[in-house]
Design a protein around this motif. Structure first.
Motif, PDB file in Angstrom:
ATOM      1  N   PHE A 143     -42.085  43.699 -14.490  1.00  0.00           N
ATOM      2  CA  PHE A 143     -41.197  42.723 -15.165  1.00  0.00           C
ATOM      3  C   PHE A 143     -39.991  42.279 -14.323  1.00  0.00           C
ATOM      4  CE2 PHE A 143     -43.690  44.430 -18.733  1.00  0.00           C
ATOM      5  CZ  PHE A 143     -43.981  43.391 -19.528  1.00  0.00           C
ATOM      6  N   PRO A 144     -40.342  41.515 -13.377  1.00  0.00           N
ATOM      7  CA  PRO A 144     -39.564  40.884 -12.637  1.00  0.00           C
ATOM      8  C   PRO A 144     -38.588  39.946 -13.305  1.00  0.00           C
ATOM      9  CG  PRO A 144     -41.276  40.229 -11.694  1.00  0.00           C
ATOM     10  CD  PRO A 144     -41.611  41.176 -12.864  1.00  0.00           C
ATOM     11  N   VAL A 145     -37.584  39.395 -12.824  1.00  0.00           N
ATOM     12  CA  VAL A 145     -36.821  38.252 -13.697  1.00  0.00           C
ATOM     13  C   VAL A 145     -37.513  37.235 -13.710  1.00  0.00           C
ATOM     14  CG1 VAL A 145     -34.550  37.007 -13.386  1.00  0.00           C
ATOM     15  CG2 VAL A 145     -34.692  39.221 -12.762  1.00  0.00           C
ATOM     16  N   TRP A 146     -38.551  36.675 -12.734  1.00  0.00           N
ATOM     17  CA  TRP A 146     -39.179  35.518 -12.980  1.00  0.00           C
ATOM     18  C   TRP A 146     -40.007  35.368 -14.195  1.00  0.00           C
ATOM     19  CZ3 TRP A 146     -44.394  35.394 -13.366  1.00  0.00           C
ATOM     20  CH2 TRP A 146     -45.246  36.557 -13.059  1.00  0.00           C
ATOM     21  N   ARG A 147     -40.243  36.654 -14.636  1.00  0.00           N
ATOM     22  CA  ARG A 147     -41.221  36.665 -16.069  1.00  0.00           C
ATOM     23  C   ARG A 147     -40.265  35.958 -17.264  1.00  0.00           C
ATOM     24  NH1 ARG A 147     -46.065  38.424 -15.727  1.00  0.00           N
ATOM     25  NH2 ARG A 147     -46.623  40.227 -14.196  1.00  0.00           N
ATOM     26  N   LEU A 148     -39.231  36.314 -17.071  1.00  0.00           N
ATOM     27  CA  LEU A 148     -38.044  35.762 -18.196  1.00  0.00           C
ATOM     28  C   LEU A 148     -37.925  34.547 -17.897  1.00  0.00           C
ATOM     29  CD1 LEU A 148     -36.009  36.376 -20.371  1.00  0.00           C
ATOM     30  CD2 LEU A 148     -34.291  36.861 -18.651  1.00  0.00           C
ATOM     31  N   ALA A 149     -37.607  33.852 -16.668  1.00  0.00           N
ATOM     32  CA  ALA A 149     -37.506  32.393 -16.549  1.00  0.00           C
ATOM     33  C   ALA A 149     -38.460  31.864 -16.895  1.00  0.00           C
ATOM     34  CB  ALA A 149     -37.155  32.282 -14.996  1.00  0.00           C
ATOM     35  N   SER A 150     -39.896  32.285 -16.533  1.00  0.00           N
ATOM     36  CA  SER A 150     -41.132  31.735 -17.092  1.00  0.00           C
ATOM     37  C   SER A 150     -41.269  31.581 -18.423  1.00  0.00           C
ATOM     38  CB  SER A 150     -42.258  32.289 -16.509  1.00  0.00           C
ATOM     39  OG  SER A 150     -43.524  31.780 -16.788  1.00  0.00           O
ATOM     40  N   PHE A 151     -41.055  32.607 -19.032  1.00  0.00           N
ATOM     41  CA  PHE A 151     -41.197  32.336 -20.522  1.00  0.00           C
ATOM     42  C   PHE A 151     -40.035  31.492 -21.246  1.00  0.00           C
ATOM     43  CE2 PHE A 151     -40.413  33.635 -24.954  1.00  0.00           C
ATOM     44  CZ  PHE A 151     -41.874  34.012 -25.456  1.00  0.00           C
ATOM     45  N   ILE A 152     -38.978  31.523 -20.892  1.00  0.00           N
ATOM     46  CA  ILE A 152     -37.907  30.882 -21.308  1.00  0.00           C
ATOM     47  C   ILE A 152     -38.085  29.211 -20.943  1.00  0.00           C
ATOM     48  CG2 ILE A 152     -35.563  29.896 -21.155  1.00  0.00           C
ATOM     49  CD1 ILE A 152     -35.882  32.686 -22.864  1.00  0.00           C
ATOM     50  N   ALA A 153     -38.699  28.870 -19.927  1.00  0.00           N
ATOM     51  CA  ALA A 153     -39.069  27.380 -19.169  1.00  0.00           C
ATOM     52  C   ALA A 153     -40.032  27.099 -20.210  1.00  0.00           C
ATOM     53  CB  ALA A 153     -39.748  27.660 -17.834  1.00  0.00           C
ATOM     54  N   GLY A 154     -41.099  28.031 -20.715  1.00  0.00           N
ATOM     55  CA  GLY A 154     -42.043  27.493 -21.802  1.00  0.00           C
ATOM     56  C   GLY A 154     -41.424  27.448 -23.215  1.00  0.00           C
ATOM     57  N   ILE A 155     -40.441  27.928 -23.521  1.00  0.00           N
ATOM     58  CA  ILE A 155     -39.845  27.695 -24.885  1.00  0.00           C
ATOM     59  C   ILE A 155     -39.142  26.207 -24.690  1.00  0.00           C
ATOM     60  CG2 ILE A 155     -37.977  28.354 -26.242  1.00  0.00           C
ATOM     61  CD1 ILE A 155     -40.093  30.029 -26.766  1.00  0.00           C
ATOM     62  N   VAL A 156     -38.575  26.077 -23.357  1.00  0.00           N
ATOM     63  CA  VAL A 156     -38.182  24.679 -23.394  1.00  0.00           C
ATOM     64  C   VAL A 156     -38.918  23.419 -23.409  1.00  0.00           C
ATOM     65  CG1 VAL A 156     -36.633  23.348 -21.728  1.00  0.00           C
ATOM     66  CG2 VAL A 156     -35.907  25.771 -22.058  1.00  0.00           C
ATOM     67  N   ALA A 157     -40.227  23.845 -22.757  1.00  0.00           N
ATOM     68  CA  ALA A 157     -41.048  22.809 -22.832  1.00  0.00           C
ATOM     69  C   ALA A 157     -41.540  22.599 -24.238  1.00  0.00           C
ATOM     70  CB  ALA A 157     -42.185  23.321 -21.888  1.00  0.00           C
ATOM     71  N   LEU A 158     -41.561  23.689 -24.892  1.00  0.00           N
ATOM     72  CA  LEU A 158     -41.954  23.488 -26.392  1.00  0.00           C
ATOM     73  C   LEU A 158     -41.193  22.742 -27.118  1.00  0.00           C
ATOM     74  CD1 LEU A 158     -43.742  26.722 -27.533  1.00  0.00           C
ATOM     75  CD2 LEU A 158     -44.867  24.662 -27.210  1.00  0.00           C
ATOM     76  N   PHE A 159     -39.655  23.084 -26.998  1.00  0.00           N
ATOM     77  CA  PHE A 159     -38.372  22.421 -27.532  1.00  0.00           C
ATOM     78  C   PHE A 159     -38.507  20.765 -27.261  1.00  0.00           C
ATOM     79  CE2 PHE A 159     -34.539  20.566 -27.090  1.00  0.00           C
ATOM     80  CZ  PHE A 159     -33.894  20.864 -28.476  1.00  0.00           C
ATOM     81  N   ILE A 160     -38.832  20.470 -25.845  1.00  0.00           N
ATOM     82  CA  ILE A 160     -38.865  19.007 -25.466  1.00  0.00           C
ATOM     83  C   ILE A 160     -39.937  18.227 -26.332  1.00  0.00           C
ATOM     84  CG2 ILE A 160     -39.409  17.510 -23.612  1.00  0.00           C
ATOM     85  CD1 ILE A 160     -37.835  19.590 -21.871  1.00  0.00           C
ATOM     86  N   ALA A 161     -41.159  19.104 -26.475  1.00  0.00           N
ATOM     87  CA  ALA A 161     -42.285  18.334 -27.028  1.00  0.00           C
ATOM     88  C   ALA A 161     -42.320  18.235 -28.718  1.00  0.00           C
ATOM     89  CB  ALA A 161     -43.528  19.316 -26.753  1.00  0.00           C
ATOM     90  N   ILE A 162     -41.571  19.189 -29.397  1.00  0.00           N
ATOM     91  CA  ILE A 162     -41.818  19.244 -30.790  1.00  0.00           C
ATOM     92  C   ILE A 162     -40.242  19.131 -31.491  1.00  0.00           C
ATOM     93  CG2 ILE A 162     -44.017  20.106 -30.836  1.00  0.00           C
ATOM     94  CD1 ILE A 162     -42.909  22.803 -31.595  1.00  0.00           C
ATOM     95  N   ALA A 163     -39.545  19.506 -30.770  1.00  0.00           N
ATOM     96  CA  ALA A 163     -38.006  19.561 -31.328  1.00  0.00           C
ATOM     97  C   ALA A 163     -36.986  18.745 -30.666  1.00  0.00           C
ATOM     98  CB  ALA A 163     -37.745  21.043 -31.398  1.00  0.00           C
TER      99      ALA A 163
END
Length: 295
Positions: free
Chosen positions: A44-64
């Motif tokens: 679980f390197p830091v890039w996994r955290l960055a990737s998941f948060i980026a996915g949440i941001v992409a969802l936020f832009i799309a639907i919220a």
């Protein structure tokens, strides 16, 4: 600011429940990630955290985000939402290896009361196994893509907030299914050999290209509802449709072809080839050990 744009912004109401759900999910994942990063920093390197948060941001832009206020005015905005929901957010979320992190981040009482029985259920395990079968994943993804882009279904989602939510949920669910065999998030086990992901992705790109071409080269409006939408930035309805097709075609193809290229390079790497040779040699030894000796 253009009066139409201003009116769209004024009519937009932040979806509090959706925003809260995204924030809580991100917080639970981050909490679990911190614990796992301490125990397994290599896994679980830091890039996994960055990737998941980026996915949440992409969802936020799309639907919220205020982007939602323009999807019934410009088809290109609607296609951008679909792009984020189907080929941007899902692989980013899965790259974060979310399953264990979300369980570890959930309060222990809740995890034991809810996650425990669910994970022990044979029915749930069988359903999950079926939903992550690559062939099922590909068919579900393609069916959702084409089904919701049929004029009747697409315009129904535009006219009804409830059906719009169903459309987005269907896109996100089938996209998570589709990208699951490609990303293969830890600790899952691949069902198909890695090389099979190449035709898997290329065929997905092919059906996406066909759909995009229909938008770009059609001489009539596929969705007549946009004919009555106010004009923004000088776009005609047909010009807007062409731009929407280009958005689906070019960025869409990039998101399919880049992972395919990375998988191909991975398979050609000396480390991968040596592992494959070792597995084949081990398999041959096991088979030879089961056969009777010949003279």
């Amino acid at each position: 600011m253009n009066s139409i744009v201003q009116t769209a912004f004024d009519s937009w109401t932040p979806p509090v429940a959706t925003i809260a759900t995204l924030l809580v999910t991100a917080a639970i994942y981050a909490r679990g990630f911190v614990r796992l990063h301490r125990q397994m920093p290599d896994r679980f390197p830091v890039w996994r955290l960055a990737s998941f948060i980026a996915g949440i941001v992409a969802l936020f832009i799309a639907i919220a985000s205020p982007l939602e206020a323009f999807d019934d005015l410009l088809l290109q905005i609607h296609m951008t939402q679909h792009l984020l929901l189907m080929i941007v957010a899902p692989p980013l979320l899965l790259a974060g290896a979310p399953a264990i992190a979300l369980i570890r981040g959930t309060p222990s009482r809740v995890a034991k009361a809810v996650a425990g029985p669910v994970l022990r259920s044979r029915a749930v395990r069988r359903l999950f196994a079926w939903m992550t079968e690559p062939l099922v994943c590909w068919i579900a993804f393609a069916a959702a893509t084409w089904g919701w882009h049929l004029p009747a279904a697409f315009q129904l989602a535009l006219r009804s907030d409830g059906w719009h939510v169903v459309e987005h949920a269907c896109f996100l669910t089938t996209a998570l299914m589709f990208w699951y065999p490609v990303i293969q998030p830890w600790p899952s086990v691949a069902r198909w050999p890695r090389w099979a992901m190449l035709p898997y992705l290329l065929l997905a790109d092919g059906q996406n290209t066909i759909l995009a071409a229909l938008f770009m080269f059609s001489e009539h409006l596929i969705y007549p509802i946009y004919a009555t939408a106010p004009r923004i930035a000088g776009f005609t309805p047909l010009g807007d449709q062409i731009v929407a097709g280009a958005i689906m075609w070019v960025p869409g193809s990039i998101f399919y072809l880049v992972p395919a290229a990375l998988i191909m390079f991975q398979m050609l790497a000396p480390q991968y080839l040596s592992r494959q040779s070792a597995r084949e040699a081990d398999s041959h030894r096991r088979v030879a050990g089961q056969l009777p000796a010949t003279r």
